[in-house]
Scaffold this motif. Structure first.
Motif, PDB file in Angstrom:
ATOM      1  N   PHE A   1       0.845  -1.206   0.000  1.00 29.25           N
ATOM      2  CA  PHE A   1       0.000   0.000   0.000  1.00 29.25           C
ATOM      3  C   PHE A   1       0.879   1.254   0.000  1.00 29.25           C
ATOM      4  CE2 PHE A   1      -2.981   2.891   2.434  1.00 29.25           C
ATOM      5  CZ  PHE A   1      -3.982   2.945   1.484  1.00 29.25           C
ATOM      6  N   ALA A   2       1.901   1.261   0.852  1.00 25.72           N
ATOM      7  CA  ALA A   2       2.790   2.418   0.955  1.00 25.72           C
ATOM      8  C   ALA A   2       3.635   2.613  -0.293  1.00 25.72           C
ATOM      9  CB  ALA A   2       3.698   2.279   2.180  1.00 25.72           C
ATOM     10  N   GLN A   3       3.992   1.537  -0.968  1.00 25.64           N
ATOM     11  CA  GLN A   3       4.850   1.636  -2.142  1.00 25.64           C
ATOM     12  C   GLN A   3       4.075   1.826  -3.440  1.00 25.64           C
ATOM     13  OE1 GLN A   3       7.179  -1.955  -1.809  1.00 25.64           O
ATOM     14  NE2 GLN A   3       8.679  -0.965  -0.486  1.00 25.64           N
ATOM     15  N   CYS A   4       2.769   1.796  -3.377  1.00 23.79           N
ATOM     16  CA  CYS A   4       1.948   1.927  -4.581  1.00 23.79           C
ATOM     17  C   CYS A   4       2.108   3.327  -5.176  1.00 23.79           C
ATOM     18  CB  CYS A   4       0.491   1.660  -4.243  1.00 23.79           C
ATOM     19  SG  CYS A   4      -0.593   1.794  -5.673  1.00 23.79           S
ATOM     20  N   SER A   5       2.365   3.391  -6.473  1.00 26.01           N
ATOM     21  CA  SER A   5       2.548   4.691  -7.121  1.00 26.01           C
ATOM     22  C   SER A   5       1.292   5.151  -7.861  1.00 26.01           C
ATOM     23  CB  SER A   5       3.722   4.620  -8.101  1.00 26.01           C
ATOM     24  OG  SER A   5       3.448   3.656  -9.104  1.00 26.01           O
ATOM     25  N   ALA A   6       0.198   4.427  -7.727  1.00 26.71           N
ATOM     26  CA  ALA A   6      -1.050   4.795  -8.407  1.00 26.71           C
ATOM     27  C   ALA A   6      -1.626   6.085  -7.824  1.00 26.71           C
ATOM     28  CB  ALA A   6      -2.071   3.665  -8.273  1.00 26.71           C
TER      29      ALA A   6
ATOM     30  N   ALA B   1      -3.019   3.455   6.641  1.00 26.17           N
ATOM     31  CA  ALA B   1      -3.483   4.785   6.246  1.00 26.17           C
ATOM     32  C   ALA B   1      -2.740   5.878   7.003  1.00 26.17           C
ATOM     33  CB  ALA B   1      -4.997   4.906   6.469  1.00 26.17           C
ATOM     34  N   LEU B   2      -2.526   5.675   8.294  1.00 28.26           N
ATOM     35  CA  LEU B   2      -1.804   6.668   9.097  1.00 28.26           C
ATOM     36  C   LEU B   2      -0.333   6.761   8.678  1.00 28.26           C
ATOM     37  CD1 LEU B   2      -3.325   5.899  12.602  1.00 28.26           C
ATOM     38  CD2 LEU B   2      -3.774   7.913  11.169  1.00 28.26           C
ATOM     39  N   LEU B   3       0.291   5.628   8.464  1.00 30.39           N
ATOM     40  CA  LEU B   3       1.698   5.636   8.057  1.00 30.39           C
ATOM     41  C   LEU B   3       1.896   6.291   6.704  1.00 30.39           C
ATOM     42  CD1 LEU B   3       2.797   2.108   9.302  1.00 30.39           C
ATOM     43  CD2 LEU B   3       3.517   4.332  10.211  1.00 30.39           C
ATOM     44  N   GLU B   4       0.901   6.183   5.837  1.00 32.45           N
ATOM     45  CA  GLU B   4       0.966   6.817   4.523  1.00 32.45           C
ATOM     46  C   GLU B   4       1.112   8.331   4.660  1.00 32.45           C
ATOM     47  OE1 GLU B   4       1.097   7.018   0.698  1.00 32.45           O
ATOM     48  OE2 GLU B   4       1.911   5.349   1.777  1.00 32.45           O
TER      49      GLU B   4
ATOM     50  N   LEU C   1       7.361  18.776  -3.459  1.00 38.54           N
ATOM     51  CA  LEU C   1       6.337  18.028  -2.730  1.00 38.54           C
ATOM     52  C   LEU C   1       5.812  16.901  -3.606  1.00 38.54           C
ATOM     53  CD1 LEU C   1       4.497  21.025  -1.065  1.00 38.54           C
ATOM     54  CD2 LEU C   1       5.875  19.297   0.081  1.00 38.54           C
ATOM     55  N   PRO C   2       5.283  15.845  -2.987  1.00 38.83           N
ATOM     56  CA  PRO C   2       4.796  14.713  -3.773  1.00 38.83           C
ATOM     57  C   PRO C   2       3.653  15.094  -4.715  1.00 38.83           C
ATOM     58  CG  PRO C   2       4.849  14.195  -1.424  1.00 38.83           C
ATOM     59  CD  PRO C   2       5.134  15.653  -1.560  1.00 38.83           C
ATOM     60  N   ILE C   3       3.520  14.308  -5.768  1.00 39.35           N
ATOM     61  CA  ILE C   3       2.370  14.442  -6.667  1.00 39.35           C
ATOM     62  C   ILE C   3       1.140  14.005  -5.883  1.00 39.35           C
ATOM     63  CG2 ILE C   3       1.310  13.517  -8.776  1.00 39.35           C
ATOM     64  CD1 ILE C   3       4.215  13.164  -9.822  1.00 39.35           C
ATOM     65  N   PRO C   4       0.053  14.768  -5.907  1.00 42.78           N
ATOM     66  CA  PRO C   4      -1.138  14.440  -5.111  1.00 42.78           C
ATOM     67  C   PRO C   4      -1.737  13.074  -5.465  1.00 42.78           C
ATOM     68  CG  PRO C   4      -1.242  16.681  -5.920  1.00 42.78           C
ATOM     69  CD  PRO C   4      -0.088  16.031  -6.620  1.00 42.78           C
ATOM     70  N   TYR C   5      -2.298  12.432  -4.454  1.00 40.05           N
ATOM     71  CA  TYR C   5      -2.898  11.114  -4.645  1.00 40.05           C
ATOM     72  C   TYR C   5      -3.945  10.840  -3.567  1.00 40.05           C
ATOM     73  CZ  TYR C   5       0.531   9.615  -1.082  1.00 40.05           C
ATOM     74  OH  TYR C   5       1.290   9.482   0.043  1.00 40.05           O
ATOM     75  N   MET C   6      -4.753   9.798  -3.820  1.00 38.21           N
ATOM     76  CA  MET C   6      -5.791   9.387  -2.868  1.00 38.21           C
ATOM     77  C   MET C   6      -5.551   7.954  -2.430  1.00 38.21           C
ATOM     78  SD  MET C   6      -9.267  11.067  -4.386  1.00 38.21           S
ATOM     79  CE  MET C   6     -10.296  10.705  -2.985  1.00 38.21           C
ATOM     80  N   ARG C   7      -5.912   7.696  -1.177  1.00 40.72           N
ATOM     81  CA  ARG C   7      -5.859   6.361  -0.611  1.00 40.72           C
ATOM     82  C   ARG C   7      -7.183   6.109   0.113  1.00 40.72           C
ATOM     83  NH1 ARG C   7      -2.586   6.072  -3.871  1.00 40.72           N
ATOM     84  NH2 ARG C   7      -0.367   5.703  -3.652  1.00 40.72           N
TER      85      ARG C   7
END
Length: 166
Positions: free
Chosen positions: A6-11, A28-31, A140-146
């Motif tokens: 989950f943490a390594q997913c680049s989607a 989710a928290l660690l993300e 900053l990272p590219i925005p994403y949803m989890r």
């Protein structure tokens, strides 16, 4: 294990499914915590009913233990709940009970938006909040949803993932 995947997913959008006790909340928290050293990081975690943020094993309860231990986050609790690290990185915890509540986020921008138990939200809430995933600056990272989910074959989420499962 699944938390690492989950943490390594680049989607742009990733879902973590499983039964109670499978580590979804922690993942989710660690993300969010992994970005705690980035000034300008802004994230938000939603539960449909904000009262579900509190209680044993809940998002806020676990975040209060985890976030200060990872980088020294300051936890603010009241009508608004936030974790803010010394770098200025911030994660908000909110409820999104009514479908129209998403309008309160018009004009906001987040690097990461997380839905805890996505099947509790409407499809419109999910896609509207996707429009709030926006870049916040260089470095900053590219925005994403989890999102975390419990299996529910009758939910709109099933339509979302059918292409992948098939």
């Amino acid at each position: 294990g699944p938390q690492t995947a989950f943490a390594q997913c680049s989607a742009d959008i990733a879902l973590y499914g499983g039964e109670a006790g499978s580590g979804k909340t922690y993942a989710a928290l660690l993300e969010h915590a992994r970005w705690c050293q980035l000034p300008g990081y802004a994230g938000i975690i939603f539960r449909r009913d904000g009262s579900q943020l509190h209680g044993p094993g809940s998002l806020w309860t676990e975040a209060r233990k985890l976030f200060p231990a990872i980088g020294g986050a300051r936890m603010r609790e009241g009508s608004q709940m936030d974790a803010t690290w010394p770098s200025g990185a911030n994660v908000a915890f909110r409820g999104l009970i009514r479908p129209e509540t998403v309008q309160e986020y018009q004009g906001f921008a987040y690097i990461q938006i997380t839905f805890e138990e996505l099947t509790h939200f409407t499809e419109d809430q999910f896609w509207y909040m996707w429009t709030r995933c926006r870049p916040l600056g260089p470095g900053l990272p590219i925005p994403y949803m989890r999102a975390t989910v419990n299996p529910d074959a009758t939910s709109w989420v099933r339509k979302l993932v059918d292409w992948y499962i098939g």
